[in-house]
Write a protein that holds these residues in place. Structure first.
Motif, PDB file in Angstrom:
ATOM      1  N   GLU A 232       0.830  -1.202   0.000  1.00  0.00           N
ATOM      2  CA  GLU A 232       0.000   0.000   0.000  1.00  0.00           C
ATOM      3  C   GLU A 232       0.868   1.257   0.000  1.00  0.00           C
ATOM      4  O   GLU A 232       0.572   2.218  -0.703  1.00  0.00           O
ATOM      5  CB  GLU A 232      -0.964   0.009   1.190  1.00  0.00           C
ATOM      6  N   GLU A 233       1.940   1.242   0.783  1.00  0.00           N
ATOM      7  CA  GLU A 233       2.861   2.381   0.794  1.00  0.00           C
ATOM      8  C   GLU A 233       3.539   2.545  -0.568  1.00  0.00           C
ATOM      9  O   GLU A 233       3.700   3.660  -1.055  1.00  0.00           O
ATOM     10  CB  GLU A 233       3.920   2.226   1.898  1.00  0.00           C
TER      11      GLU A 233
ATOM     12  N   LYS B 260       1.164   4.189  -3.016  1.00  0.00           N
ATOM     13  CA  LYS B 260       1.083   5.637  -2.799  1.00  0.00           C
ATOM     14  C   LYS B 260       2.296   6.321  -3.422  1.00  0.00           C
ATOM     15  O   LYS B 260       2.164   7.332  -4.093  1.00  0.00           O
ATOM     16  CB  LYS B 260       1.018   5.946  -1.303  1.00  0.00           C
ATOM     17  N   THR B 261       3.468   5.747  -3.198  1.00  0.00           N
ATOM     18  CA  THR B 261       4.698   6.312  -3.741  1.00  0.00           C
ATOM     19  C   THR B 261       4.673   6.277  -5.264  1.00  0.00           C
ATOM     20  O   THR B 261       5.056   7.242  -5.918  1.00  0.00           O
ATOM     21  CB  THR B 261       5.925   5.520  -3.224  1.00  0.00           C
TER      22      THR B 261
ATOM     23  N   GLN C 257       2.369   8.977  -6.669  1.00  0.00           N
ATOM     24  CA  GLN C 257       2.988  10.294  -6.588  1.00  0.00           C
ATOM     25  C   GLN C 257       4.037  10.452  -7.685  1.00  0.00           C
ATOM     26  O   GLN C 257       4.118  11.480  -8.334  1.00  0.00           O
ATOM     27  CB  GLN C 257       3.624  10.508  -5.212  1.00  0.00           C
TER      28      GLN C 257
END
Length: 161
Positions: free
Chosen positions: A78-79, A82-83, A86
């Motif tokens: 999940e992280e 997100k990265t 972006q």
């Protein structure tokens, strides 16, 4: 407590069956991780034999392992998503209207560089590397990405025109 910055390779969080970031990651007894649905479908194909193996290391399990979500991997994926989102805003490899899209990308479609005649799919650089790792030693012929790939293959003989 200070946060640690850890450098990771996206391949560590990619499923070797679907070649994408892990979805509902599970880790099987040999230590390899897969999407829950990918390993379930993979094992369902051999269910009648009663022998289950790891798609990567080929370790055999005589009883079907119970699958439980790998919570730590799920949080890390999940992280990473997100990265990625972006970073995707500034990436230049997104497929435009004239480009061939990668068939394996699930979120932001990347521009495909090669198409595989055996898989009949087109791949961006990231998924092409995973494809090559998965099918190393097998005869998978690659050509420059072509949006008319399906039309180029004779359905009767399963070969290029």
């Amino acid at each position: 407590m200070a946060e640690a910055n850890i450098s990771v390779d996206l391949d560590q969080f990619s499923c070797s069956v679907c070649l994408d970031l892990l979805k509902d990651p599970v880790t099987i007894p040999c230590g390899h991780s897969y999407c829950m649905i990918c390993i379930t479908n993979y094992w369902n194909q051999d269910d009648q034999k009663g022998i289950y193996r790891c798609p990567l290391c080929k370790q055999i399990f005589t009883t079907r392992p119970v699958l439980g979500k790998n919570v730590v991997f799920a949080e890390m994926v999940e992280e990473l998503k997100k990265t990625r989102l972006q970073a995707a805003g500034s990436a230049v490899h997104h497929a435009g209207s004239e480009d061939v899209q990668c068939d394996s990308c699930t979120e932001m479609k990347q521009r495909a560089g090669k198409s595989c005649l055996e898989c009949r799919s087109s791949y961006c650089q990231n998924h092409l590397e995973q494809h090559e790792n998965l099918f190393r030693g097998k005869k998978h012929n690659l050509i420059d990405a072509n949006r008319r790939l399906q039309e180029m293959i004779c359905p009767r003989h399963n070969k290029m025109y």
